[in-house]
Each structure stands twice: as C-alpha cells, then as structure tokens.
Design a protein around this motif. Structure first.
Motif, short mmCIF file in Angstrom:
data_model
loop_
_atom_site.label_atom_id
_atom_site.label_comp_id
_atom_site.label_asym_id
_atom_site.label_seq_id
_atom_site.Cartn_x
_atom_site.Cartn_y
_atom_site.Cartn_z
N GLY A 155 8.89 -12.71 -7.13
CA GLY A 155 8.84 -12.56 -5.68
C GLY A 155 8.90 -11.12 -5.19
O GLY A 155 8.75 -10.87 -4.01
N ILE A 156 9.11 -10.18 -6.12
CA ILE A 156 9.12 -8.77 -5.74
C ILE A 156 7.94 -8.08 -6.41
O ILE A 156 7.77 -8.18 -7.64
N TYR A 157 7.14 -7.38 -5.63
CA TYR A 157 5.92 -6.75 -6.12
C TYR A 157 5.96 -5.26 -5.84
O TYR A 157 6.71 -4.80 -4.97
N VAL A 158 5.19 -4.51 -6.57
CA VAL A 158 5.19 -3.05 -6.42
C VAL A 158 3.76 -2.56 -6.28
O VAL A 158 2.80 -3.22 -6.71
N CYS A 159 3.61 -1.40 -5.69
CA CYS A 159 2.28 -0.81 -5.57
C CYS A 159 2.39 0.69 -5.39
O CYS A 159 3.46 1.21 -5.06
N GLY A 160 1.27 1.37 -5.60
CA GLY A 160 1.23 2.81 -5.40
C GLY A 160 1.89 3.59 -6.50
O GLY A 160 2.07 3.12 -7.63
N ALA A 161 2.28 4.82 -6.17
CA ALA A 161 2.82 5.75 -7.16
C ALA A 161 4.19 5.35 -7.68
O ALA A 161 4.68 5.94 -8.64
N SER A 195 -6.51 4.60 -5.78
CA SER A 195 -5.80 3.63 -6.63
C SER A 195 -4.60 3.05 -5.91
O SER A 195 -4.29 1.86 -6.06
N SER A 196 -3.91 3.87 -5.12
CA SER A 196 -2.76 3.38 -4.37
C SER A 196 -3.17 2.38 -3.30
O SER A 196 -2.50 1.36 -3.09
N VAL A 197 -4.29 2.65 -2.64
CA VAL A 197 -4.79 1.72 -1.62
C VAL A 197 -5.19 0.40 -2.26
O VAL A 197 -4.90 -0.69 -1.73
N ILE A 198 -5.85 0.48 -3.41
CA ILE A 198 -6.22 -0.74 -4.14
C ILE A 198 -4.98 -1.51 -4.54
O ILE A 198 -4.91 -2.74 -4.40
N ASP A 199 -3.97 -0.81 -5.05
CA ASP A 199 -2.71 -1.45 -5.42
C ASP A 199 -2.08 -2.19 -4.24
O ASP A 199 -1.56 -3.30 -4.38
N SER A 200 -2.10 -1.55 -3.08
CA SER A 200 -1.47 -2.16 -1.91
C SER A 200 -2.17 -3.45 -1.52
O SER A 200 -1.52 -4.45 -1.20
N SER A 201 -3.50 -3.44 -1.55
CA SER A 201 -4.25 -4.67 -1.26
C SER A 201 -4.00 -5.72 -2.33
O SER A 201 -3.91 -6.92 -2.04
N ALA A 202 -3.88 -5.27 -3.59
CA ALA A 202 -3.60 -6.21 -4.69
C ALA A 202 -2.25 -6.89 -4.48
O ALA A 202 -2.13 -8.11 -4.64
N ALA A 203 -1.24 -6.10 -4.12
CA ALA A 203 0.09 -6.68 -3.88
C ALA A 203 0.03 -7.67 -2.73
O ALA A 203 0.62 -8.77 -2.80
N VAL A 262 -21.38 1.41 -4.83
CA VAL A 262 -20.73 2.37 -3.95
C VAL A 262 -19.91 1.62 -2.91
O VAL A 262 -20.45 0.78 -2.18
N GLU A 263 -18.62 1.92 -2.84
CA GLU A 263 -17.74 1.29 -1.88
C GLU A 263 -17.99 1.84 -0.48
O GLU A 263 -18.58 2.90 -0.32
N ALA A 264 -17.50 1.12 0.53
CA ALA A 264 -17.72 1.53 1.91
C ALA A 264 -17.06 2.87 2.20
O ALA A 264 -17.61 3.70 2.92
N HIS A 265 -15.86 3.08 1.67
CA HIS A 265 -15.15 4.35 1.84
C HIS A 265 -14.21 4.51 0.65
O HIS A 265 -13.46 3.59 0.32
N LEU A 266 -14.24 5.68 0.05
CA LEU A 266 -13.47 5.93 -1.17
C LEU A 266 -11.99 5.61 -0.99
O LEU A 266 -11.37 5.03 -1.89
N LYS A 267 -11.41 6.00 0.16
CA LYS A 267 -9.97 5.84 0.37
C LYS A 267 -9.64 4.71 1.34
O LYS A 267 -8.67 3.98 1.13
N LEU A 268 -10.39 4.58 2.40
CA LEU A 268 -10.05 3.61 3.43
C LEU A 268 -10.50 2.19 3.07
O LEU A 268 -9.83 1.23 3.44
N ARG A 269 -11.62 2.05 2.37
CA ARG A 269 -12.14 0.71 2.03
C ARG A 269 -12.68 0.73 0.60
O ARG A 269 -13.87 0.56 0.36
N PRO A 270 -11.80 0.90 -0.39
CA PRO A 270 -12.25 1.09 -1.78
C PRO A 270 -12.75 -0.17 -2.48
O PRO A 270 -13.31 -0.06 -3.58
#
Length: 907
Positions: free
Chosen positions: A298-304, A313-321, A776-784
């Motif tokens: 029930g506890i998840y982690v993301c980012g650095a 990678s951090s943005v992807i992690d956050s969406s994954a979580a 190619v993604e819509a935006h490297l950082k905002l919409r990876p």
C-alpha cells in the motif's frame, strides 16, 4: 512562511537586515548557504531561519512580512496535526545534492569561483544573483575559461561520498557547458573533466556529440588530483592525469563541481517510520518487476527517492505510482470525488470589446530587461483597452484569483496576458477566465519573455519596444475574437494494447485491474517479447519465472482478450472511438476501443558480416548468450576465455544513440560466466562504461572478481579474425597506446537496440518517429508517455532503449495516462479547429493530402471537403494550402490575423 503563497520574488531576502531568507547578499558564507537552499527548493521557494530571525528571536523587525507582496510570511505557529484516512500512500521525497563542503577536496568553502553545478544554474538564470549575466562570483568579471569536474560525491567509496553513479551529472554538465557558451560567447573555453561520459538517455548522446563537434566543448578523460588557487592570476590550476597517464596542468577562471544526488536524512528517517526498507545508500529498496512498490503493502515510491534519475524518468515514475495505486483502489473510484463548481458562462456576443491587459514581471525574467511600467502605460492607451496592470508573477495562485476578481469588477470580456510561453501557461490563464465566467477562448497570450527579454537581454530599449508592438498586435486581435464551443465526445471505455512483451503485458494488466476491457494484440505466437530470452535482471531476479507468471495472469484475466499471431491492418477513428482492424491467419476482425497503447518493442541488431558474426558460431550477440543461459547450455563451460565488445552498432553515424542497457547486460553476463566457470578469463572491450545509477555496484563487483575492462581506441578500429581455427581479436589499448591481441574462445557482441524501418503503426495512428525509428513523445518532460495524437500512448522499447524495470514503470505510467481518459466517459475537444465553407470549396483535395492528422475528408453526399474536429489539431496547414480560401481556423480568422499585421506595420 506559507509556501503556497510564496512566489519566490526575493523581496524578503533583499530587505532582510540579516539576510535570513535564503538569498545571496554578496558575502561568501551567505552565498554558499543561500544558493544551495534556494536552488534545491522545488518549486523555488524561500524559507525563514528561525535561529537567526530577529523577529522570532527578539520580537522586533518584521520587515520581510511588510514587504511580501503575497502575504506569505506569518510568524504565528500554524502547525497542527492532521489525520487522513487513505487507501494508499505515495512517497516522493526527492533527493538532495552532495555537499562538497563536508569533505572539501578542492577548496569549495574557501574559494568563491569554485561553485556547484546547482549554483552555476542560478548564475545562468535570469532570476539569479547576476540577472543571467555569466560572471565570476569573486570579482564579477566575465570568465574566459570554465572547467566542470565530474563525479563529485559519486562513484567514490571514500568517507562521505557515494559509491553509485548519480546518472544525471554528465548530461547536465554538457547542458551547462553549452549554455555557458551561449551566455559567454563562442570564444568562451569550456572543458569537462570526466571518468566516463554517461549520456545514455533518449537523444542524450546526440546532445553530447553536438556539444563536442559543433559547440566546441572540450571533453577530457582524466583523473583530477587538485585545483589550487594561483595568487598571481586569480585563477585555479587544475592538475590532472590524462588518459595516456601523462601529468597535465591548466588554469581556469571558474570551476563547476558536478555534484551527485542522494537521500536526505529526514527522508530516510520518515521511511523508517513507515517501515519502508532502504538499500545501503538509503534509497527505497524496490525490485525490477515492481519498480514503484515499496516493501510495505500500500506504500509506493517514485522519483529520485527510488534512485538517482532525471526529470523525464521521475515524471514517468510518478504516473506509474498513480497507475498502480489506481489499480489497487479502482473499486473506490469517484466515491469521494468533489465536483468543482464553475460560474455560468457569460454571453458576450455582440457586446463591445472591453479588453484587460495583464503584464507580468516574472520576477526579473522579464522586468530585468523590459521596462514593464512603460509597457503597462502604453497598453492603457490602446483601442478597446479599459484596464491594464502589472503583476509580479501572473501565474501565482493569488494573482490568478485577483485577475478573476478584476475581470468581474471591470466587466472585461477580452483578456490579454503578456508573460511567458503559452505552451505551458495558456491553459492556466484560460481556467482563470472560466472561473470569472468568460469563455476560455476570449484570451490572447503574448510571450514577452522568450521573444523579448531573453533574446534581447542586452538591448532593453529594443526589447521594450518589441513588447509594446506584440501587445498592440494581440490587443487588435483580441478585439475581434469570439467565443468558441468545445464539442464533447463520448469515450468507449475499452483499451487496446499493441505488443505482448513485458511493457504490453504490464499495461494491459494494470488497465484490467482498474476494471477496463483490454484487447492485447501480439504478432508473435507467444507473450513475453525479448524477455523470453533473458535469464536474470541486473539485480539477479529470475526473468523467466516472472514472464511465465505474468503471461498466465494475462491469459486468465477475464478483462483481457489476447490476440496472438495477429497484425494490425488498418486504424480508423479518433480519441474515444477508434476502430482497428487486425488480421489472424487470413481472417480479419475490427475491434473498437477508446484509447491505444503502443508497446510494440524493438529488437537486437544483428551485425552480419561484422566481427565474424554469422560466420563463426563462437561469435554471438549478448541476447544470444543470455538465451544459452536460459537453456542451461553446457557448451559454455568449454570456453577458457571470453571477450565482450561494447557499442556494436551503437554510437556510430548510422545509429548515433546509446542503447543504454548494453553495458550493464555485459557486466551481468560476464559475472555469470565467472559464476559458471570461475577460472575463465573474461575481458570487456569498451569506449565508455555506462552502468548508470545503482548499477555502478555491479561494475565494481565485476572488477573485484577479476573481469578485465580495456578501453580501446575506437578511431583505430577493432578486428576479429579466424587464424587457423583460432579467434584473434586485435585492438589498440588507449592507455598503453599499443596494439593488443586476444585469443578468446567466445566473443560476445553488445549489439544495439533497433527499431524496424517500416512501421505501419506510425501511419495508422498518425504518430511521429525520430530519425532512429523510435516513437516521439508529446513532450520530453511534461508528457513523456503521451503522443501528440490524443488517446494514443507509448511505453517500452518502442519509445527508446531501456532496461526491464524502466519499461515496466513506463507501461504502468502509460496505463495511468490512458485511465484519465477511460474514467472520464466524455472528453471536450479543442474549439481551435478548422472549418470548411462548402460553398467556396473547389474539391481539389489538397487539404486532405496535406493534413498529417487525416482530419479533412470527403463528404460523400456533397463531394466537398469537411473537417473531423476530433482529429483536427489546429495546425493551420489546410488553411494555408486551400487555393480557394474555403477553410478558416477558428480563433485565427483572416480578419484577426490581418488586424495583427496591420498593427505591426503601423507606426
């Protein structure tokens, strides 16, 4: 300090007599502390030091509270305990940068011209201490030579340092060196002193090559022994040993320490309270198959906090979580959702224009160059303008609230905001209009930051004049814009996932667990993709057991329909209503779905004709070796020696990218050979070793176990020959600078990850691929994980080369993003779309042939072109190409555009 209200304007730091808020006052000691605190805050905020604050310690002063324009400073103790009842927790505590003052090797605390990479970012920033002007902190003179020292606090097991690679430092050093040359001019000498250049992210290698070959940044592979200060010149003398072993010296005006990332002590303490297991570096201990799941259910982690990583990678992690949490709490969806009440939209049709203009200072980003008060006074004199004002930060929440209030009080019906880029901020201001009861399209945005203050930073008068002209043009257009309606589409709550590898299976399983029906299409006869031939992860986890378990879960999930041996033949429709035709064994079927996730993967490059591959069975690729591990091939034990050759097919003109996972895979495979036969001699021939992040420990282990790493001269080449039945490998050692010959029994080629050249999916879904064939993604950082085409998402090797854990995280992120549409049931479509006047249409078909999104189509009844608004992106290609002037773009009508042109030409 209320960080929600703080807009980081710096007035508190400027007025504080003791400089308690963390900003720079010119003194060395304060500069070090202030820079680090200010730059590490995300987003940028200020903080009060209670031990040094005169108001808190003596009850006097309070000047910062008086000067704060947003009322962010409150001395009362507002702390209180809050109890929340939640179904899951996501821990995203981020990281801290290494403090080189703790073990001051280079004199960081003593010499002002030695700065950290984060401090250098502040120096370059327009809102930094020097207004974006590149100068030395000691004397404010422009530097002629700047050096970057890599791996400060990383890849080092001495006391106080960290043994892992921080993963981001090489690329940000390349970026900073290039930006420094932009600020200081092409004659500025920039040099990066490195151990290994690790630019292994998507397109990072191209960036590195551009810096080296086009911009003139010097890259010096070396070991730096010191950087003493030279009194006579006021510079620092960098002493180093180059790659040939030669001792060298060179003077520099400034030194930038590329500091690594680590976990803050308070983060580690919180993790222990939560019961989260940490690794020996205090990062959250996660596995390759569940990259965002902690050791506590029930506890998840993301980012650095999970490991050192960059922003995408951090943005992807956050969406994954978020995606994993969504799959666990799907039964509770909407149970506690509150609907935001928005005012009824005011009908302004036919009303005379009442334009309000808001000019942003953006701290000093704009106001440091553009004369904002002058621009505001100019704006007040423009036709139809009834209100104009200056804002410190127009995007801050308090300014947004004030703007909505002004719109209501002044009865404004057209709004112009002169600030930064509409690419990121236009939706924010459009929401403000809606909160004030206006149609969101009664809005114009002028980018006076990028187009005025940034590009004309040395010509403030010209920048101010240009800002006036741009605002005058936008005001002219604003007087002619009309409200636009956004059509609403229903979403088919069903998804299609294309590709049955690890990424595809992960995405399909996540969506199914959230309650959605999924069609999983795989062209091969079995699920698993490339992972079917992988033995273990770099952490030692059993991939075959994972694949078998995952495939069984997919096949037995009632929400997932698996289509094996199937290929996609056609795609029609748009977001919310796709119709995809698949073919299996000659039979075609059409599947309807609301969203699509492309996880079609990539393959290993087969270097036929190179290094005897395909001609000698003893030469094989890395994946082929792993397949032998999976099959428990006993012939491996017969080899007395093995050689791994890195970058086969990668980092060359034909494929100028790093395949990212090859170095780690070779190290892991080399260790496996040693495990199978400890006495085997194993060599790794490389250009740069790139086991990034926590994988550095594996690299260290390999060297400790006797695996020999040899850096060769790539320019002089490498050859593999068969001499009388014996393999001979010839190379030039970079350190020894002499020819070497090895006689291995096994040659393993670390081959590139490649995409198929002709991929029909790109054409079917109207999505873009880069020059290397990756999507190619819509935006490297905002919409990876989004495509520019609405309703289509991507993950895995189809996006870029990446290891298994990152592919799984990206698949979970793609599923999370897809769920935002599937759970909405309906979606509004942009009102900025093209429309056809059928009476003027000549039926020439140019608009149909030129549109990259297939939005124009024939109306079978009239024989005229018409626009499918759900597919239209408002790019205007059809408008510009229409020979009969039959097509208009809503929000950019001809009279609106011409009014801007007329104003630009008027004195």
């Amino acid at each position: 300090m209320d960080t929600d209200k703080c807009i980081a304007c710096g007035l508190c730091a400027e007025k504080c007599p003791k400089k308690v808020p963390n900003e720079y006052d010119g003194e060395l000691a304060n500069r070090k502390a202030a820079y680090v605190q200010y730059a590490q805050a995300v987003p940028l905020k200020y903080a009060i030091d209670p031990e040094n604050c005169i108001k808190l310690t003596k009850g006097k002063c309070g000047i910062c509270q008086k000067k704060c324009p947003t009322g962010a400073i409150d001395y009362e103790d507002t702390k209180k305990d809050i109890s929340l009842n939640v179904g899951a927790v996501v821990v995203s505590q981020g990281s801290e940068t290494f403090d080189p003052a703790v073990h001051d090797t280079f004199g960081y605390k003593k010499y002002p011209n030695i700065v950290t990479s984060l401090e250098f970012e502040r120096i370059l920033s327009a809102s930094g201490p020097y207004g974006g002007h590149l100068v030395r902190p000691s004397d404010k003179k422009e530097p002629e030579k700047i050096a970057w020292l890599q791996c400060i606090g990383s890849r080092d097991e001495h006391i106080g340092a960290r043994g892992y690679c921080s993963a981001v430092c090489c690329t940000y050093a390349v970026k900073e060196a290039m930006l420094a040359k932009e600020h200081g001019g092409p004659d500025l000498d920039t040099a990066v002193f490195y151990i290994d250049i690790r630019t292994n992210g998507k397109d990072f290698e191209k960036y590195y090559n551009r810096a080296k070959n086009e911009t003139g940044v010097r890259f010096i592979k070396s070991r730096v022994t010191g950087a003493p200060f030279v009194e006579e010149t006021g510079k620092h003398l960098i002493r180093y040993i180059d790659e040939s072993g030669k001792r060298c010296e060179e003077e520099f005006d400034m030194i930038v320490l590329s500091v690594g990332l680590g976990v803050e002590q308070k983060s580690a303490e919180l993790s222990k309270k939560l019961g989260i297991e940490l690794n020996r570096y205090n990062f959250a201990d996660t596995g390759s198959f569940d990259p965002v799941s902690s050791s506590v259910a029930g506890i998840y982690v993301c980012g650095a906090f999970q490991g050192p990583k960059d922003i995408p990678s951090s943005v992807i992690d956050s969406s994954a979580a978020a995606g994993v949490v969504g799959s666990r709490l799907s039964e509770s969806r909407w149970s506690r959702t509150q609907t935001k009440e928005t005012p009824k939209e005011k009908n302004v049709t036919g009303d005379p224009p009442r334009i309000g203009i808001f000019v942003c200072c953006c701290g000093t980003n704009i106001a440091g160059v553009v004369n904002v008060p002058e621009v505001v006074e100019f704006a007040k004199q423009l036709p139809n303008v009834v209100y104009a004002e200056q804002n410190m930060f127009s995007c801050s929440q308090d300014t947004q609230d004030k703007m909505a209030e002004v719109i209501r009080e002044q009865n404004l019906n057209r709004i112009v905001v002169a600030a930064c880029t509409p690419k990121t901020h236009e939706p924010l201001f459009q929401e403000t209009l809606q909160n004030a009861g206006l149609n969101k399209y009664l809005f114009e945005m002028v980018n006076i930051r990028n187009q005025c203050s940034w590009v004309h930073k040395n010509q403030p008068e010209e920048a101010t004049k240009k800002a006036r002209d741009l605002i005058k043009m936008s005001a002219a257009k604003a007087a002619r814009i009309e409200p636009l309606k956004e059509p609403v589409l229903e979403i088919n709550p069903k998804a299609m996932v294309i590709g049955g590898g690890v990424s595809g299976m992960t995405a399909a399983e996540n969506l199914a667990e959230q309650g959605y029906q999924v069609d999983l299409v795989e062209r091969e006869q079995a699920l698993g993709g490339n992972a079917r031939y992988v033995d273990k992860t770099w952490r030692g986890e059993d991939v075959q057991e994972f694949i078998s378990r995952k495939a069984d879960k997919i096949k037995n999930n009632p929400n997932i329909s698996v289509h094996l041996n199937s290929s996609i033949k056609n795609v029609e429709g748009f977001v919310g209503d796709f119709k995809t035709t698949i073919e299996k064994e000659g039979h075609q079927d059409t599947l309807e779905h609301g969203v699509a996730i492309i996880a079609s993967g990539a393959s290993e490059y087969k270097p036929h004709g190179q290094y005897l591959y395909g001609k000698d069975d003893r030469v094989l690729t890395g994946l082929e070796l792993q397949k032998r591990f999976v099959e428990k091939d006993e012939s491996i034990k017969q080899a007395e020696s093995a050689v791994f050759i890195q970058c086969v097919g990668s980092r060359i003109p034909e494929r100028p990218y790093c395949s990212k996972l090859c170095c780690t895979q070779s190290i892991k495979n080399a260790l496996e050979l040693k495990k199978i036969k400890p006495e085997m001699d194993v060599f790794v021939i490389y250009r740069d070793m790139r086991p990034y992040g926590l994988r550095e420990d594996l690299y260290r282990q390999a060297r400790a176990e006797g695996i020999k790493f040899i850096r060769y001269n790539f320019d002089k080449g490498l050859e593999v020959d068969n001499k009388n039945g014996e393999l001979k490998l010839s190379l030039t050692d970079f350190v020894l600078r002499r020819q070497m010959t090895l006689t291995p029994d096994l040659v393993v080629l670390a081959s590139a990850i490649v995409r198929e050249k002709d991929d029909p999916l790109a054409r079917f879904f109207k999505v873009t691929r880069n020059d290397d064939g990756f999507y190619v993604e819509a935006h490297l950082k905002l919409r990876p994980v989004d495509f520019s085409t609405d309703g289509v998402f991507l993950c895995g090797l189809a996006h870029a080369p990446k290891p298994l854990d990152e592919s799984i995280a990206q698949a979970q992120a793609a599923a999370a993003r897809a769920t935002t549409l599937l759970s909405s049931k309906t979606i509004p479509i942009s009102g900025t779309v093209a429309q056809v006047n059928s009476s003027l249409c000549a039926s020439c078909g140019v608009c149909i042939s030129i549109c990259p999104y297939s939005a124009p189509r024939w109306n079978e009844k009239t024989g005229k072109a018409e626009i499918e608004s759900a597919l239209c992106k408002g790019c205007g290609l059809c408008v510009a190409s229409c020979r009969s002037g039959a097509i208009d773009l809503k929000g950019f009508a001809e009279d609106q555009i011409m009014s801007m042109i007329d104003e630009s030409m008027a004195n």
